[in-house]
Design a protein around this motif. Structure first.
Motif, PDB file in Angstrom:
ATOM      1  N   PHE A 220       0.834  -1.211   0.000  1.00 44.45           N
ATOM      2  CA  PHE A 220       0.000   0.000   0.000  1.00 44.45           C
ATOM      3  C   PHE A 220       0.861   1.250   0.000  1.00 44.45           C
ATOM      4  N   LEU A 221       1.917   1.247   0.852  1.00 52.10           N
ATOM      5  CA  LEU A 221       2.803   2.408   0.899  1.00 52.10           C
ATOM      6  C   LEU A 221       3.524   2.603  -0.435  1.00 52.10           C
ATOM      7  N   THR A 222       3.944   1.475  -1.054  1.00 52.46           N
ATOM      8  CA  THR A 222       4.629   1.576  -2.351  1.00 52.46           C
ATOM      9  C   THR A 222       3.707   2.171  -3.412  1.00 52.46           C
ATOM     10  N   VAL A 223       2.484   1.658  -3.476  1.00 49.36           N
ATOM     11  CA  VAL A 223       1.511   2.167  -4.452  1.00 49.36           C
ATOM     12  C   VAL A 223       1.221   3.642  -4.214  1.00 49.36           C
ATOM     13  N   VAL A 224       1.023   4.013  -2.949  1.00 48.80           N
ATOM     14  CA  VAL A 224       0.758   5.420  -2.618  1.00 48.80           C
ATOM     15  C   VAL A 224       1.930   6.295  -3.034  1.00 48.80           C
ATOM     16  N   GLY A 225       3.160   5.789  -2.775  1.00 48.12           N
ATOM     17  CA  GLY A 225       4.339   6.581  -3.155  1.00 48.12           C
ATOM     18  C   GLY A 225       4.430   6.773  -4.659  1.00 48.12           C
ATOM     19  N   VAL A 226       4.211   5.687  -5.412  1.00 49.24           N
ATOM     20  CA  VAL A 226       4.270   5.785  -6.876  1.00 49.24           C
ATOM     21  C   VAL A 226       3.211   6.750  -7.403  1.00 49.24           C
ATOM     22  N   ILE A 227       1.996   6.605  -6.878  1.00 54.46           N
ATOM     23  CA  ILE A 227       0.913   7.507  -7.320  1.00 54.46           C
ATOM     24  C   ILE A 227       1.247   8.949  -6.995  1.00 54.46           C
ATOM     25  N   SER A 228       1.819   9.170  -5.805  1.00 50.77           N
ATOM     26  CA  SER A 228       2.184  10.533  -5.418  1.00 50.77           C
ATOM     27  C   SER A 228       3.218  11.107  -6.361  1.00 50.77           C
ATOM     28  N   ILE A 229       4.246  10.317  -6.730  1.00 46.34           N
ATOM     29  CA  ILE A 229       5.291  10.791  -7.633  1.00 46.34           C
ATOM     30  C   ILE A 229       4.701  11.103  -9.006  1.00 46.34           C
ATOM     31  N   ILE A 230       3.791  10.242  -9.478  1.00 45.29           N
ATOM     32  CA  ILE A 230       3.166  10.477 -10.787  1.00 45.29           C
ATOM     33  C   ILE A 230       2.379  11.783 -10.785  1.00 45.29           C
ATOM     34  N   ILE A 231       1.617  11.978  -9.696  1.00 47.67           N
ATOM     35  CA  ILE A 231       0.804  13.199  -9.617  1.00 47.67           C
ATOM     36  C   ILE A 231       1.698  14.428  -9.598  1.00 47.67           C
ATOM     37  N   VAL A 232       2.765  14.388  -8.787  1.00 48.36           N
ATOM     38  CA  VAL A 232       3.666  15.546  -8.713  1.00 48.36           C
ATOM     39  C   VAL A 232       4.365  15.771 -10.040  1.00 48.36           C
ATOM     40  N   LYS A 233       4.731  14.694 -10.725  1.00 48.78           N
ATOM     41  CA  LYS A 233       5.417  14.799 -12.013  1.00 48.78           C
ATOM     42  C   LYS A 233       4.512  15.415 -13.064  1.00 48.78           C
ATOM     43  N   LEU A 234       3.243  15.076 -13.025  1.00 47.19           N
ATOM     44  CA  LEU A 234       2.293  15.641 -13.979  1.00 47.19           C
ATOM     45  C   LEU A 234       2.003  17.111 -13.680  1.00 47.19           C
ATOM     46  N   VAL A 235       1.931  17.426 -12.392  1.00 45.14           N
ATOM     47  CA  VAL A 235       1.624  18.813 -12.015  1.00 45.14           C
ATOM     48  C   VAL A 235       2.837  19.715 -12.231  1.00 45.14           C
TER      49      VAL A 235
END
Length: 261
Positions: A220-235
C-alpha cells in the motif's frame, strides 16, 4: 500440612479437605456403630460406611494423579511430602477397612449362632419336660423344633443369598466405575492434546496474518508513493528534483512543437 499443600496446589488442597471430611465421618460412624445393638441396623450402618470408604478411595486415586502430574514441576522434597501424605491417607483408609471387616465378621457370627445348640440349663429343662411327655407330645415337640430349625435355615440362606447379591452388585459397580474413570482419563488426555494442537494452530495463523498485514501495508505504501510521484510529475513536469519513474516516459516538450511550426 493442609496450608503447605494449599501453597503447592489448590486442587490438591481441595481434595485433601474432602478426604479429611470423609475420615471424620467414618470415625463418627464407627463410634455410632458400637452403640447399635440391632443386627439389621448394624448392617445398614456398615453399608453406609462402605459407601464413604469407596468415595474416599476414589479421592485418594485422584490425589495420586495430581501428585504425579506435579512431580515434573516441583522439587524432590515437595514430591516426597506429597507422597508421604498420600501414604498416610491410604494407611488411615486401610485401618477403617479392617475395622469394617471386623464388624462384618461379628455380625456374621451372630447370625451363625442361630444354628448353635441350646445351653446346658436348657438341656436339663428339656430332659425333665421330655420325661413327663407322652410319645405324641414328644413327636409334636420334635416336629415343632424341626420346623423352627428349617425356618432358621431358610432365613440364613436368604441372608447369605442377599449378601452374595450385594457383593456381586458392588463388584460390578466398582468395575464399571473403574472403566468409566479410565475412559474419562483417556478422554481428558485427548482433549488436552487437541487443545495443545489448536493453540499451536492459532499461533501459526496469527503469525501468518501478521506477516500478510505487513506485506499489504508495504504494498500500500509503495503504491501510494508511486501515485504521489506520478501526480507531482504531472503537475510540475519541470521539477528537476524529481527523478523519472522507471518505465514511465517523460512528458512531451512543448517548445519543440512550436519550433517545428
Amino acid at each position: 500440612m493442609a496450608s503447605s499443600i494449599a501453597a503447592i496446589s489448590e486442587e490438591l488442597a481441595e481434595i485433601d479437605g474432602q478426604i479429611a471430611d470423609i475420615f471424620r465421618a467414618l470415625s463418627n460412624g464407627f463410634q455410632k456403630f458400637e452403640k447399635i445393638k440391632d443386627a439389621s441396623r448394624q448392617s445398614r450402618q456398615l453399608e453406609e460406611l462402605t459407601g464413604k470408604m469407596r468415595e474416599c478411595k476414589r479421592l485418594i486415586k485422584e490425589f495420586d494423579r495430581e501428585v504425579k502430574e506435579l512431580e515434573q514441576t516441583v522439587d524432590p522434597d515437595t514430591s516426597k511430602i506429597l507422597n508421604e501424605k498420600k501414604q498416610s491417607m491410604v494407611k488411615e483408609l486401610n485401618s477403617y477397612v479392617a475395622l469394617k471387616k471386623q464388624y462384618a465378621t461379628n455380625i456374621q457370627n451372630k447370625r451363625v449362632d442361630l444354628f448353635g445348640g441350646p445351653a446346658e440349663g436348657f438341656e436339663e429343662d428339656n430332659g425333665l419336660q421330655a420325661s413327663s411327655m407322652t410319645n405324641q407330645q414328644l413327636m409334636d415337640h420334635g416336629h415343632q423344633m424341626m420346623d423352627e430349625t428349617d425356618q432358621v435355615i431358610e432365613r440364613s440362606k436368604k441372608v447369605v443369598h442377599e449378601t452374595i447379591n450385594v457383593g456381586t452388585e458392588t463388584a460390578a459397580a466398582l468395575k464399571a466405575q473403574t472403566e468409566q474413570m479410565s475412559r474419562i482419563v483417556n478422554e481428558l488426555d485427548s482433549i488436552h492434546f487437541s487443545i495443545k494442537k489448536a493453540s499451536q494452530l492459532v499461533k501459526e495463523i496469527g503469525r501468518q496474518v501478521a506477516t500478510d498485514r505487513c506485506i499489504m501495508a508495504l504494498l500500500f505504501l509503495t503504491v501510494v508513493g508511486v501515485i504521489s510521484i506520478i501526480i507531482v510529475k504531472l503537475v510540475h513536469p519541470n521539477n528537476k528534483d524529481l527523478r523519472d519513474i522507471p518505465g514511465l516516459a517523460p512528458p512531451a516538450n512543448r517548445r519543440l512543437l512550436w519550433i517545428v511550426d
